[in-house]
Design a protein around this motif. Sequence first.
Motif, mmCIF file in Angstrom:
data_model
loop_
_atom_site.group_PDB
_atom_site.id
_atom_site.type_symbol
_atom_site.label_atom_id
_atom_site.label_comp_id
_atom_site.label_asym_id
_atom_site.label_seq_id
_atom_site.Cartn_x
_atom_site.Cartn_y
_atom_site.Cartn_z
ATOM 1 N N VAL A 178 0.827 -1.207 0.000
ATOM 2 C CA VAL A 178 0.000 0.000 0.000
ATOM 3 C C VAL A 178 0.864 1.260 0.000
ATOM 4 C CG1 VAL A 178 -0.185 -0.016 2.519
ATOM 5 C CG2 VAL A 178 -1.924 1.143 1.172
ATOM 6 N N GLY A 179 2.038 1.208 0.633
ATOM 7 C CA GLY A 179 2.893 2.380 0.650
ATOM 8 C C GLY A 179 3.355 2.790 -0.732
ATOM 9 N N LEU A 180 3.694 1.804 -1.566
ATOM 10 C CA LEU A 180 4.115 2.116 -2.930
ATOM 11 C C LEU A 180 2.953 2.643 -3.758
ATOM 12 C CD1 LEU A 180 6.500 -0.843 -3.779
ATOM 13 C CD2 LEU A 180 7.108 1.552 -3.520
ATOM 14 N N VAL A 181 1.772 2.032 -3.616
ATOM 15 C CA VAL A 181 0.604 2.496 -4.372
ATOM 16 C C VAL A 181 0.250 3.923 -3.978
ATOM 17 C CG1 VAL A 181 -1.814 2.063 -4.892
ATOM 18 C CG2 VAL A 181 -0.261 0.149 -4.585
ATOM 19 N N ALA A 182 0.251 4.205 -2.668
ATOM 20 C CA ALA A 182 -0.066 5.555 -2.207
ATOM 21 C C ALA A 182 0.960 6.561 -2.714
ATOM 22 C CB ALA A 182 -0.134 5.579 -0.679
ATOM 23 N N SER A 183 2.236 6.185 -2.707
ATOM 24 C CA SER A 183 3.278 7.094 -3.188
ATOM 25 C C SER A 183 3.078 7.418 -4.663
ATOM 26 C CB SER A 183 4.655 6.467 -2.969
ATOM 27 O OG SER A 183 4.886 6.220 -1.605
ATOM 28 N N ILE A 184 2.720 6.406 -5.461
ATOM 29 C CA ILE A 184 2.526 6.626 -6.894
ATOM 30 C C ILE A 184 1.282 7.475 -7.148
ATOM 31 C CG2 ILE A 184 2.026 5.476 -9.076
ATOM 32 C CD1 ILE A 184 3.721 3.116 -8.038
ATOM 33 N N LEU A 185 0.172 7.149 -6.497
ATOM 34 C CA LEU A 185 -1.057 7.921 -6.689
ATOM 35 C C LEU A 185 -0.875 9.374 -6.280
ATOM 36 C CD1 LEU A 185 -3.922 5.545 -5.451
ATOM 37 C CD2 LEU A 185 -3.387 6.196 -7.793
ATOM 38 N N CYS A 186 -0.337 9.582 -5.068
ATOM 39 C CA CYS A 186 -0.172 10.947 -4.572
ATOM 40 C C CYS A 186 0.881 11.698 -5.378
ATOM 41 C CB CYS A 186 0.211 10.920 -3.090
ATOM 42 S SG CYS A 186 -1.063 10.231 -2.013
ATOM 43 N N GLY A 187 1.948 11.005 -5.786
ATOM 44 C CA GLY A 187 2.964 11.664 -6.592
ATOM 45 C C GLY A 187 2.436 12.100 -7.947
ATOM 46 N N LEU A 188 1.639 11.248 -8.594
ATOM 47 C CA LEU A 188 1.051 11.621 -9.887
ATOM 48 C C LEU A 188 0.115 12.819 -9.744
ATOM 49 C CD1 LEU A 188 0.284 8.093 -11.384
ATOM 50 C CD2 LEU A 188 1.958 9.740 -12.227
ATOM 51 N N TYR A 189 -0.688 12.816 -8.689
ATOM 52 C CA TYR A 189 -1.618 13.926 -8.507
ATOM 53 C C TYR A 189 -0.869 15.209 -8.169
ATOM 54 C CZ TYR A 189 -5.733 16.544 -7.095
ATOM 55 O OH TYR A 189 -6.717 17.492 -7.011
ATOM 56 N N PHE A 190 0.204 15.088 -7.390
ATOM 57 C CA PHE A 190 0.988 16.273 -7.063
ATOM 58 C C PHE A 190 1.632 16.857 -8.323
ATOM 59 C CE2 PHE A 190 5.012 18.153 -5.357
ATOM 60 C CZ PHE A 190 4.419 19.219 -4.718
ATOM 61 N N LEU A 191 2.161 15.995 -9.191
ATOM 62 C CA LEU A 191 2.715 16.495 -10.449
ATOM 63 C C LEU A 191 1.637 17.145 -11.303
ATOM 64 C CD1 LEU A 191 5.225 13.714 -11.545
ATOM 65 C CD2 LEU A 191 5.739 15.972 -10.658
ATOM 66 N N TYR A 192 0.438 16.575 -11.298
ATOM 67 C CA TYR A 192 -0.668 17.172 -12.042
ATOM 68 C C TYR A 192 -0.965 18.587 -11.538
ATOM 69 C CZ TYR A 192 -5.580 18.374 -12.728
ATOM 70 O OH TYR A 192 -6.742 19.051 -12.979
ATOM 71 N N LEU A 193 -0.946 18.770 -10.216
ATOM 72 C CA LEU A 193 -1.200 20.095 -9.659
ATOM 73 C C LEU A 193 -0.114 21.082 -10.071
ATOM 74 C CD1 LEU A 193 -2.387 19.298 -6.018
ATOM 75 C CD2 LEU A 193 -3.784 20.034 -7.947
ATOM 76 N N LEU A 194 1.153 20.633 -10.051
ATOM 77 C CA LEU A 194 2.241 21.522 -10.435
ATOM 78 C C LEU A 194 2.163 21.896 -11.917
ATOM 79 C CD1 LEU A 194 5.206 19.840 -8.523
ATOM 80 C CD2 LEU A 194 3.903 21.856 -7.847
ATOM 81 N N ILE A 195 1.857 20.915 -12.772
ATOM 82 C CA ILE A 195 1.731 21.205 -14.207
ATOM 83 C C ILE A 195 0.543 22.123 -14.463
ATOM 84 C CG2 ILE A 195 1.286 20.159 -16.465
ATOM 85 C CD1 ILE A 195 2.783 17.679 -15.467
#
Length: 667
Positions: free
Chosen positions: A645-662
Amino acid sequence: MHATSLSARFAPPSVPLRYLLALAAIALLAPLHLNLGMTHWAPAQWSLSPPAKGSFDALEFGLSVLPRLVMALLVGAALGLSGSVLQQLTQNRLASPMTLGAAAGAWLGLTATALFAPALAATHGHWAALGGALGAVGLALLIAGRNGASGLPFILAGMALNLLLGAIATAILLVHTKQSRGLFLWGAGDLGQIDWHWVQWLWPKLLVGLVLIALAPRPLTLLQLGGAGARARGLSLFPVMLALFLACLWLTSVAITAVGLIGFIGLITPNLARLCGARTARDELLFSALLGALLLLGADAITLALNRWFSALIPSGAAAALIGAPALLWLSRRQLGAEDRQSLTLPPGAESLNRQRLAWLLLVGAAVTMLTLLLQRAPDGWQLGWPSTVLWSLRWPRLLAAVAAGSGLAVAGMMLQRLLRNPLASPDILGLTAGATLAVVAAVMLFGAGMMQQVAPVAAFGGSLLVLGLLMLFGRRHRYSPGIMVLVGVSLTALLNTALQIGLTRGESDALALLGWLAGSTYRIEAGEAVMLSLAVAALVALSLLFHRALTLVSIGDGVAVSRGLDVPRARLALLLLVSLLCAVVTSVLGPVAFLGLLAPHMAALLGARRVLPQLWLAALLGGWLMLVSDWLGRSALYPLEVPVGLVASILCGLYFLYLLIRQRLA
């Protein structure tokens, strides 16, 4: 102290003497490296001459030790040259293949190709690495923008991409454990050789570096005048910059294909070259390549010495990080100007959390919760219904632990962002999670895996508290500037992760028992652990509610807080201790989880929770939901395999964070 004052205290040698000293250092270090590489040579037998022909020592020397030395020189020179080109292109002293995400992108591209198309990776893996590096740097440029390439936004975007792409690559490796055992060591950077194959494969591809040294100095010199000045002197800016970017990413990609990830060399060497007196573009390129070869040779000699001491295989990239992470700390504190201390801000959201938005949010959250509970994947396909009694008895502890961990990390991240007035603060980015993780691993190595439940919480609290103290110490010089704090946190994280890699090589069976925990897994959590974790997080979150006034005043400013009668040092210390406790409790049970503590508070603010109390409870709610969804995806997406779950959460949150920055950049 700035670069000018440093130059006044340290008079650089003349150009010929500088090169002679570097070559002499390589000549002195090479025999030490060769002797350390031999298996059966004791210190009393060390010699400057090769072993006698026909012996096992001669075979080892010719097929393993000597190729390793040559590989260290080639890769070090390539990474040093690549870092120099990137720093001169961007006029950014913190630019390097690692800090721009290129190294992680190349690793992900090559890892995915090696697992899903091994025949292609064997013949054309370097093109996959180049594609991954180009994609990562392109994303970092998109986030930072044209004007941000010379400042901290470019570096911070690259650091975020490093975390995200590294998490994706790790997830791929964990899912394909049997096929990827060798890739774990390769991903950490391994210069070990068994013949001359990789040296013969690599050196022709590095001839691009000679072309760079010959043709790049003039455009790099003109770029120092700025874009307008370079164009006025006849330089076609975009084609030249694109060609130089491609050339240095090519050097990085082929080096990573040959030996794996070696960080920091491309960051340190150009800065050292300038400190040693390199002033022209060509001089910096040449001397950076020479220093890169010297540094990587020295780092690999340290690796060989550690391997003799520990009687275990320690990756070369770990020793390079032992040198590079302190250098990044030094650079972030000593050599950044005021223009570098810019922070990234997320796009503004709703002004307040009205009842209609809150009702919709709760409705969506309830639907998501029910979906994760009722919809499950079985051997005969998807099923909709409540789990059986046996399945539920196994599942509810992991669900409860995931929700509690997500809420705890979200609240910890929210308080850190308010305390440091830093929108980029979170337990994982600032290194608190890495400190807690290393402390738990050290405690398990010392007391055994059987004592993990007893010693992990205390060890994790001590580790996160130590990192927090270092952050406050290093950040005080720049008044806890957002960008500086992030760079210090990333540097500490790299250093702590290096110590973690070295520690795991000594753990043997205990280390194997920790691998699942290090990925942030919930499937091994028992009912008692889940209940204790949820009670501890609930108590700490309730305690944080009592400090909401202090948190509000501190987040506005110390002057305002003092004028309202708040004892700022005592309040800040109490709140930081509370943050450390939250990180320690979650990490000791679940393991490290990236990005969630950064993203959940931002999502709460975007939905309109601008004040402390609404943002705190909404961030806790969102963090719990994110972990609940991550747990469901981890056990369902690749059924019957499970992704932690830690890896899945990191990927989901990281993708969304990059989306916010873009999204912010495009707006």
